[in-house]
Scaffold this active site. Structure first.
Site, PDB file in Angstrom:
ATOM      1  N   ARG B 303       0.856  -1.197   0.000  1.00  0.00           N
ATOM      2  CA  ARG B 303       0.000   0.000   0.000  1.00  0.00           C
ATOM      3  C   ARG B 303       0.887   1.241   0.000  1.00  0.00           C
ATOM      4  NH1 ARG B 303      -5.130  -1.758   2.855  1.00  0.00           N
ATOM      5  NH2 ARG B 303      -5.518  -3.658   1.661  1.00  0.00           N
ATOM      6  N   GLU B 305       0.706   4.151   0.888  1.00  0.00           N
ATOM      7  CA  GLU B 305       0.038   5.200   1.662  1.00  0.00           C
ATOM      8  C   GLU B 305       1.089   6.003   2.386  1.00  0.00           C
ATOM      9  OE1 GLU B 305      -3.518   3.215   3.531  1.00  0.00           O
ATOM     10  OE2 GLU B 305      -3.235   4.975   4.818  1.00  0.00           O
ATOM     11  N   ARG B 311       0.617   2.418  13.023  1.00  0.00           N
ATOM     12  CA  ARG B 311       0.017   1.161  12.571  1.00  0.00           C
ATOM     13  C   ARG B 311      -0.013   0.980  11.064  1.00  0.00           C
ATOM     14  NH1 ARG B 311      -6.299   1.838  13.902  1.00  0.00           N
ATOM     15  NH2 ARG B 311      -6.834   3.117  12.119  1.00  0.00           N
ATOM     16  N   HIS B 312       0.750   1.798  10.330  1.00  0.00           N
ATOM     17  CA  HIS B 312       0.771   1.638   8.884  1.00  0.00           C
ATOM     18  C   HIS B 312       2.150   1.245   8.383  1.00  0.00           C
ATOM     19  CE1 HIS B 312      -3.024   4.032   8.882  1.00  0.00           C
ATOM     20  NE2 HIS B 312      -3.288   3.203   7.903  1.00  0.00           N
ATOM     21  N   GLU B 454      -8.932  -1.415  14.217  1.00  0.00           N
ATOM     22  CA  GLU B 454      -9.483  -2.268  13.166  1.00  0.00           C
ATOM     23  C   GLU B 454      -8.451  -3.251  12.664  1.00  0.00           C
ATOM     24  OE1 GLU B 454     -10.639  -0.212   9.531  1.00  0.00           O
ATOM     25  OE2 GLU B 454      -9.973  -2.100   8.602  1.00  0.00           O
ATOM     26  N   SER B 457     -11.467  -5.836   7.484  1.00  0.00           N
ATOM     27  CA  SER B 457     -12.582  -5.223   6.797  1.00  0.00           C
ATOM     28  C   SER B 457     -13.098  -6.281   5.848  1.00  0.00           C
ATOM     29  CB  SER B 457     -12.081  -4.020   6.016  1.00  0.00           C
ATOM     30  OG  SER B 457     -12.945  -2.957   6.155  1.00  0.00           O
ATOM     31  N   ARG B 505      -0.292  -6.358  12.357  1.00  0.00           N
ATOM     32  CA  ARG B 505      -1.193  -5.616  13.226  1.00  0.00           C
ATOM     33  C   ARG B 505      -1.832  -6.532  14.259  1.00  0.00           C
ATOM     34  NH1 ARG B 505      -5.487  -1.182  10.920  1.00  0.00           N
ATOM     35  NH2 ARG B 505      -3.719  -0.228   9.840  1.00  0.00           N
TER      36      ARG B 505
END
Lengths: 173, 531
Positions: B303, B305, B311-312, B454, B457, B505
């Protein structure tokens, strides 16, 4: 802001005739034109006058010492609380939390006008606190919740939600 | 000045000079004397070294192991050093954790992964003074081969994992020498943050640890974390295989961004470009349409991002599940939550040592879960938040602070760190999510949370090509780019759903750690590409 507080205070005191207030200066200090003498200037002064008008002297404190404490808190409200910056907020809440550790009300063991005015003054700070912070300043939150539920006090302010149980344990980050 | 005065001055100067000269001479004499002394001492020492080293053959740095010989020698593991082996003569290979000389003795702590044992070289009939000195000078982290006899100790050695025994060394050889200056000290890397501040001792900050990952991974905490992580993968595979799932491998170089074009890495692909897969979503679903019924895959997820949060990561390991169901997508939720519960139970029952080791450096509360797993509807979650004073709309997505607050409220009300939030608003979910049959504002989708954050998903996917096209159009997605995806549903597709979790995670949250980089061996984030 101060004018709304005064009208709420009038309602609480049960004063039939609402007074007409004006403001003075950029800080919008409330002024009450008095027929019998010079105008009354300042939130604390006018509040005390209204209490006397309503013949509820106990709201100013029952003993000499308590009366002095009430005046001190009214001073505190006008000088420290009304113009506090973001950094001050933490200090104010910490001090208040420590003070309220063993007290139900601010002055003596009775509800006084000090409780009302400090409640009005601290409301905007409490609205912005996260749940975790409200738990951190647990005494302030307890006193605040008590005052906001006191019959006739809240009036113009929205209620602040206070949770009954602690959701952050002592080891929580 | 008068002549006399000048003369006087020169005389004085001369006197001063001679005084100075005398002083200088004195100093030089002293220096020479000292030097001579030192020389004499050295020669004397050398003589003693040459004279008395009867243990010359029992220590040293042998030639590098280039597979010169096949030694039929059994090496005992440190964790097996118990009082049962008392008085046995054994060989072992371990790292020198510390070495400390004290007069005629040298105390060493020898370490193998999470286990360590005290060892001792003492001047006697087996060891010479030179041997003890050699042992004291072995650099930390060097790998040594040691022959020693195991001895029982009366007083427990609290600082070692093997508390009831110590080794009396007869022979010690350095198999691989470590450089003298280590980029970080292992004791510092394992010290809890608070303790470091209180006692004024050093702790190592995360960036230093990550820059020197090879050494940081040797610490007991790191060893424990990654053994637990290996356990998570194993439990995931075993649980799903037992449920009849098939493990699949999906391509990571793909032609179109699956989750939206913003966070995808582009690679040059011969004369054109391709992308690194953001999730195995599309391929999982195609497998279902290819009649594999229940599949899972474990593989990297990329990803792009630009989020520098706790947490990324830009690359992480995704554990993805997809399955066809009969009539209701809750069959999928039940399957996933049961898998998660089996993983939690497996960790709780088989990895307690690892969990305790991690807790020593990073204290946290044990992970709690309910059986069957708690499932709340989105509207209930919103109501709980509103009761706590949060203002939000019915169709708003949950912000991270609100997710965390909801996690605390759920923990306080139901006493669980793991729960499912079902029936999310359709507006905040991807285009392939199946809408709720009765209320168009909601969808058959769900999120799962651990400790308020989270981790998964998921949803029932749209298995009808026409509806999928409509939803894609509604989300303004270029249909050309997803043509092959839509095509897979044109020739009979079963109703299906699934979800994906991030391995790092899940480990971080299970252990109650606060940064996902601690559970990623060689983490990748916008600022880190090495090691």
């Amino acid at each position: 802001m101060a004018l709304r507080e005064l009208s709420s205070l009038e309602k609480y005191l049960g004063l039939k005739k609402p007074n007409k207030y004006s403001t003075q200066g950029d800080k919008k200090v409330p002024v009450l034109q008095n027929n019998n003498g010079p105008p009354l200037l300042g939130l604390a002064t006018i509040a005390c006058h209204l209490v006397k008008e309503a013949k509820r002297p106990e709201l100013l404190g029952d003993t000499a010492e308590n009366r002095a404490v009430v005046q001190q808190w009214l001073e505190y409200r006008v000088t420290r609380l009304d113009s506090c910056t973001k950094e001050d907020i933490k200090i104010i809440l910490k001090d208040l939390n420590l003070y309220l550790q063993d007290k139900v009300y601010l002055a003596g063991n009775q509800f006084t006008v000090a409780d009302t005015l400090v409640y009005y003054g601290i409301h905007p700070l409490m609205v912005d606190l996260a749940v975790q912070e409200k738990e951190q300043y647990v005494n302030v939150t307890r006193w605040f919740d008590h005052i906001q539920h006191y019959p006739g006090v809240r009036h113009h302010l929205p209620p602040v939600v206070v949770l009954r149980n602690r959701i952050y344990t002592s080891r929580h980050h | 000045m008068t002549k006399e005065a000048v003369q006087g001055a020169t005389e004085e100067e001369q006197q001063a000079q001679s005084k100075k000269a005398m002083k200088k001479q004195q100093k030089e004499a002293e220096k020479a004397a000292k030097k001579a002394e030192k020389q004499a001492k050295l020669t004397a020492e050398q003589q003693t070294t040459e004279e008395d080293d009867f243990a010359k053959d029992r220590y040293g740095v042998p030639a590098m192991v280039q597979s010169q010989q096949k030694l039929d020698r059994e090496l005992v593991r440190v964790q097996d050093l118990t009082p049962e082996k008392a008085d046995q003569l054994i060989w072992l290979r371990a790292r020198v954790h510390t070495s400390r000389a004290k007069g005629k003795q040298c105390f060493l702590v020898l370490r193998q992964q999470q286990f360590n044992v005290q060892a001792l070289v003492a001047v006697g009939d087996r060891a010479s003074k030179q041997m003890v000195k050699f042992a004291a000078n072995i650099t930390k982290e060097s790998i040594v081969d040691v022959e020693a006899s195991v001895r029982k100790v009366e007083q427990k050695i609290e600082s070692c994992s093997q508390q009831d025994v110590e080794l009396h060394i007869e022979r010690i050889f350095v198999v691989s020498q470590a450089e003298a200056r280590l980029p970080l000290q292992l004791e510092d890397a394992v010290r809890p943050d608070g303790e470091g501040e209180e006692e004024g001792r050093a702790t190592v900050n995360q960036d230093t640890k990550l820059d020197n990952r090879v050494i940081d991974l040797r610490t007991t905490t790191s060893q424990a974390i990654f053994r637990l992580q290996s356990g998570v993968c194993q439990l995931f595979r075993d649980t799903l295989t037992n449920k009849g799932f098939v493990e699949i491998q999906t391509p990571k170089i793909i032609s179109a961004a699956s989750e939206g074009g913003a966070n995808v890495f582009t690679v040059s692909y011969f004369k054109t470009s391709a992308y690194l897969a953001q999730s195995p979503q599309l391929y999982k679903q195609m497998c279902i349409c290819a009649d594999f019924d229940k599949v899972f895959c474990v593989g990297p997820v990329f990803r792009a991002e630009d989020s520098n949060t706790h947490r990324h990561l830009t690359e992480f390991v995704g554990l993805d599940i997809e399955m066809a169901f009969n009539y209701h997508y809750h069959e999928v939720i039940d399957s996933i939550t049961d898998t998660m519960v089996q993983i939690f139970k497996g960790l709780r029952d088989n990895f307690q040592t690892e969990i305790q080791t991690v807790n020593k450096q990073f204290p946290s509360e044990p992970f709690k879960f309910l059986e069957p797993t708690l499932r709340l509807e989105y509207t209930e979650g919103v109501a709980m938040l509103r009761e706590a004073g949060v203002e939000m709309g019915d169709e708003d997505d949950l912000s991270t602070p609100n997710e965390k607050l909801l996690g605390r409220l759920v923990k306080e009300k139901y006493d669980t760190d793991f729960y499912v939030l079902d029936k999310y608003p359709l507006a905040v979910r991807p285009f392939y999510t199946m809408p709720d049959p009765n209320d168009p504002k909601y969808s058959n989708s769900y999120d799962m949370f651990m400790r308020g954050e989270e981790i998964l998903s998921g949803a029932q996917r749209i298995h009808d090509a026409q509806l999928l096209t409509d939803r894609a159009t509604h989300h303004q997605i270029d249909l050309e780019k997803i043509k092959s995806y839509i095509d897979s549903f044109r020739f009979g597709a079963p109703p299906h759903g699934g979800g994906g979790i991030g391995l790092e995670r899940v480990c971080m949250l299970y252990l109650g750690l606060h940064n996902v980089r601690q559970t990623s061996m060689f983490p990748r984030d916008p600022k880190r590409l090495t090691p």
